[in-house]
Design a protein around this motif. Sequence first.
Motif, mmCIF file in Angstrom:
data_model
loop_
_atom_site.group_PDB
_atom_site.id
_atom_site.type_symbol
_atom_site.label_atom_id
_atom_site.label_comp_id
_atom_site.label_asym_id
_atom_site.label_seq_id
_atom_site.Cartn_x
_atom_site.Cartn_y
_atom_site.Cartn_z
ATOM 1 N N SER A 181 8.134 -54.248 12.068
ATOM 2 C CA SER A 181 7.992 -53.070 11.233
ATOM 3 C C SER A 181 8.686 -51.918 11.920
ATOM 4 N N ARG A 218 7.826 -48.910 11.291
ATOM 5 C CA ARG A 218 6.869 -47.814 11.247
ATOM 6 C C ARG A 218 6.131 -47.693 12.580
ATOM 7 N N THR A 253 2.922 -46.843 15.196
ATOM 8 C CA THR A 253 1.531 -47.300 15.198
ATOM 9 C C THR A 253 0.631 -46.372 14.389
ATOM 10 N N GLN A 287 1.231 -47.124 10.837
ATOM 11 C CA GLN A 287 0.633 -48.417 10.495
ATOM 12 C C GLN A 287 -0.857 -48.255 10.178
ATOM 13 N N GLY A 313 -1.274 -46.494 6.958
ATOM 14 C CA GLY A 313 -0.943 -47.435 5.886
ATOM 15 C C GLY A 313 -2.086 -48.389 5.603
ATOM 16 N N LEU A 314 -2.682 -48.940 6.646
ATOM 17 C CA LEU A 314 -3.822 -49.848 6.454
ATOM 18 C C LEU A 314 -4.974 -49.115 5.778
ATOM 19 N N TRP A 367 -1.144 -54.602 2.930
ATOM 20 C CA TRP A 367 -0.668 -53.880 4.100
ATOM 21 C C TRP A 367 0.413 -54.670 4.844
ATOM 22 N N ARG A 372 4.213 -53.333 5.327
ATOM 23 C CA ARG A 372 4.763 -53.141 6.672
ATOM 24 C C ARG A 372 6.237 -53.517 6.777
ATOM 25 N N ASP A 373 6.744 -54.271 5.827
ATOM 26 C CA ASP A 373 8.128 -54.755 5.901
ATOM 27 C C ASP A 373 8.984 -54.041 4.857
#
Length: 167
Positions: free
Chosen positions: A5, A7, A9, A12, A15-16, A72, A76-77
Amino acid sequence: MQLSSSRSTPAQAVGLLGWLGLVFVAAALGAVASMEAPTFYAQLVKPGWAPPAAVFGPVWSVLYLLMAVAAWLVWRDPAAWGRGAALALFVAQLAANALWSWLFFGWHDGALAFVDVLLLLGLVVVTAVAFWRIRPAAGWLLAPYAAWVSFASALTWAVWRANPGLL
């Protein structure tokens, strides 16, 4: 295992939390329609293989968590081909999921609830395949959901047909 990813941490984590929030908002929308579900469910004639009402909450909680993690992982991709379409399918199945509770428990419309659960099943399967193509783990995380919605489809049909006066 290294997850690719671009992005950071903190992004991330945000995002989650965002995917968890979206999934649990959809769950909450369905829950509003299900406020009287235990009482209504108790009135219904159900097949012998129908689970008790107390099973649904824990099962759905786990499934919603798995769904959010799957979305998620795909999110991430950002460079993955088909990612936008896969996430759009995910959001569509969330809408169909929330709608089912309104149709069945809120509006007591068994016929439309059955149509909706079949649509939901199709969307879940297509979403799982789309997710799997991007990130196989994400597709597998939706497998228990697809299995449960398959079961829910049969249960919706059986309960609807056995309760013509209530549904």
